[in-house]
Design a protein around this motif. Structure first.
Motif, PDB file in Angstrom:
ATOM      1  N   ARG A  37     -10.960 -12.253  -5.914  1.00 42.14           N
ATOM      2  CA  ARG A  37     -11.735 -11.012  -5.802  1.00 42.14           C
ATOM      3  C   ARG A  37     -10.855  -9.787  -6.067  1.00 42.14           C
ATOM      4  N   GLU A  38      -9.652  -9.793  -5.520  1.00 41.95           N
ATOM      5  CA  GLU A  38      -8.735  -8.671  -5.730  1.00 41.95           C
ATOM      6  C   GLU A  38      -8.333  -8.582  -7.206  1.00 41.95           C
ATOM      7  N   ALA A  39      -8.088  -9.734  -7.828  1.00 42.04           N
ATOM      8  CA  ALA A  39      -7.708  -9.727  -9.242  1.00 42.04           C
ATOM      9  C   ALA A  39      -8.843  -9.200 -10.103  1.00 42.04           C
ATOM     10  N   LYS A  40     -10.045  -9.618  -9.795  1.00 43.09           N
ATOM     11  CA  LYS A  40     -11.208  -9.175 -10.574  1.00 43.09           C
ATOM     12  C   LYS A  40     -11.379  -7.662 -10.476  1.00 43.09           C
ATOM     13  N   ASN A  52       7.030 -14.525  -0.634  1.00 48.16           N
ATOM     14  CA  ASN A  52       7.157 -14.033   0.733  1.00 48.16           C
ATOM     15  C   ASN A  52       6.347 -12.762   0.943  1.00 48.16           C
ATOM     16  N   ARG A  53       6.347 -11.890  -0.051  1.00 47.40           N
ATOM     17  CA  ARG A  53       5.568 -10.652   0.063  1.00 47.40           C
ATOM     18  C   ARG A  53       4.077 -10.962   0.181  1.00 47.40           C
ATOM     19  N   ILE A  54       3.602 -11.905  -0.633  1.00 52.00           N
ATOM     20  CA  ILE A  54       2.198 -12.287  -0.578  1.00 52.00           C
ATOM     21  C   ILE A  54       1.855 -12.871   0.794  1.00 52.00           C
ATOM     22  N   ALA A  87      10.103  -4.576   5.786  1.00 52.56           N
ATOM     23  CA  ALA A  87      10.580  -3.198   5.890  1.00 52.56           C
ATOM     24  C   ALA A  87      10.050  -2.298   4.777  1.00 52.56           C
ATOM     25  N   GLU A  88       9.323  -2.858   3.817  1.00 53.39           N
ATOM     26  CA  GLU A  88       8.821  -2.053   2.709  1.00 53.39           C
ATOM     27  C   GLU A  88       7.855  -0.980   3.217  1.00 53.39           C
ATOM     28  N   ILE A  89       8.053   0.237   2.725  1.00 50.92           N
ATOM     29  CA  ILE A  89       7.225   1.375   3.112  1.00 50.92           C
ATOM     30  C   ILE A  89       6.554   1.955   1.871  1.00 50.92           C
ATOM     31  N   PRO A  90       5.219   2.067   1.904  1.00 47.82           N
ATOM     32  CA  PRO A  90       4.309   1.562   2.938  1.00 47.82           C
ATOM     33  C   PRO A  90       4.235   0.047   2.874  1.00 47.82           C
ATOM     34  N   PRO A  91       3.821  -0.598   3.966  1.00 46.55           N
ATOM     35  CA  PRO A  91       3.712  -2.056   3.938  1.00 46.55           C
ATOM     36  C   PRO A  91       2.733  -2.493   2.846  1.00 46.55           C
ATOM     37  N   PRO A  92       3.130  -3.388   1.973  1.00 47.28           N
ATOM     38  CA  PRO A  92       2.230  -3.793   0.890  1.00 47.28           C
ATOM     39  C   PRO A  92       0.958  -4.444   1.430  1.00 47.28           C
ATOM     40  N   THR A  93      -0.160  -4.074   0.870  1.00 50.90           N
ATOM     41  CA  THR A  93      -1.400  -4.777   1.167  1.00 50.90           C
ATOM     42  C   THR A  93      -1.389  -6.114   0.445  1.00 50.90           C
ATOM     43  N   PHE A  94      -2.333  -6.967   0.790  1.00 50.89           N
ATOM     44  CA  PHE A  94      -2.456  -8.243   0.094  1.00 50.89           C
ATOM     45  C   PHE A  94      -2.693  -8.015  -1.392  1.00 50.89           C
ATOM     46  N   ALA A  95      -3.529  -7.037  -1.706  1.00 50.53           N
ATOM     47  CA  ALA A  95      -3.819  -6.736  -3.116  1.00 50.53           C
ATOM     48  C   ALA A  95      -2.561  -6.307  -3.858  1.00 50.53           C
TER      49      ALA A  95
END
Length: 253
Positions: A61-64, A165-167, A234-242
């Motif tokens: 859904r996010e990719a679409k 890991n990010r995902i 520690a990534e700012i802003p924290p990455p969303t799943f998308a």
């Protein structure tokens, strides 16, 4: 990981397992346990399929919405005696994961230790399930996502692992923040107590890429996964799943 290397590090360090125990566990011989009641196998498979389907549906859904599309079907699932506890094979589009009833005595002993004093079989099993069927499983789904776009081919070993890991971190940040914070706390303790294996004058990414095959089968691999997960957190802003999905799709510049 896309190779059968000590992925058990990911799940065990969620509960702060000692480095030497993780290294021993990664090389433990195959289990001689008998399969459990078929109902238990069916329930475990259904649980994993539900998590896979939820991840895949959300990712697609996010990719679409971003104007892209995965080129693969959802990965097939297979419960198997995997020393690394989890492995995605892009050639067959199969995600293999271990199960409590497949572990040998040494592997189970680690989870009894992690579950605390006087832990019974149910408590140790719960620790195994939380680490393997949550973190490791979703990390491997991150590698499936990379295979969807063939994006891993143009990335280094470090970047492939970092992206997965990010995902996984982004997914659990949105679905179970407590699980993610437990993982991060465990990896933070590892970084504080374990020696830095990176020689002076090299970055962690450079050293990891140059020595990947050797590191993949050593306890030093723990340190690199710890570094990646804490850096992701520690990534700012924290990455969303998308955002995590999108980063994984992009070619490394």
């Amino acid at each position: 990981m896309t190779l059968s290397i000590p992925n058990c590090i990911l799940c065990s360090l969620l509960f702060s397992a000692p480095l030497f125990a993780v290294a021993q566990l990664a090389g433990s011989p195959a289990s001689q346990n008998q399969p459990p009641d078929p109902a238990i196998v069916a329930a475990t498979t259904a649980k994993l399929a539900a998590l896979r389907d939820a991840f895949v549906q959300e990712a697609v859904r996010e990719a679409k919405s971003a104007g892209s599309a995965c080129t693969l079907d959802a990965p097939k699932l297979e419960i198997a005696d995997i020393p690394s506890f989890g492995n995605y094979d892009p050639a067959s589009n199969t995600l293999r994961v271990s199960a409590w009833w497949l572990l040998n005595a040494d592997q189970k002993e680690l989870f009894f230790h992690l579950a605390g004093p006087n832990a019974d079989d149910q408590a140790a099993n719960r620790v195994f399930n939380n680490g393997t069927y949550s973190w490791v499983f979703v990390h491997e789904l991150g590698h499936w996502w990379q295979a969807c776009f063939d994006s891993a081919q143009n990335k280094t070993h470090y970047q492939r692992e970092y992206d997965a890991n990010r995902i996984a971190a982004a997914y659990w940040r949105e679905h179970d923040p407590a699980l993610l914070q437990g993982l991060v706390a465990g990896f933070t303790r590892i970084l504080a107590g374990a020696p830095n294996p990176v020689p002076a004058g090299q970055t962690p990414e450079e050293y990891f890429n140059a020595n990947y095959e050797k590191l993949a089968h050593s306890s030093d691999y723990v340190w690199f996964q710890a570094r990646m997960v804490t850096d992701v957190n520690a990534e700012i802003p924290p990455p969303t799943f998308a955002v995590g999905l999108l980063h994984s799709q992009m070619e490394k510049k």
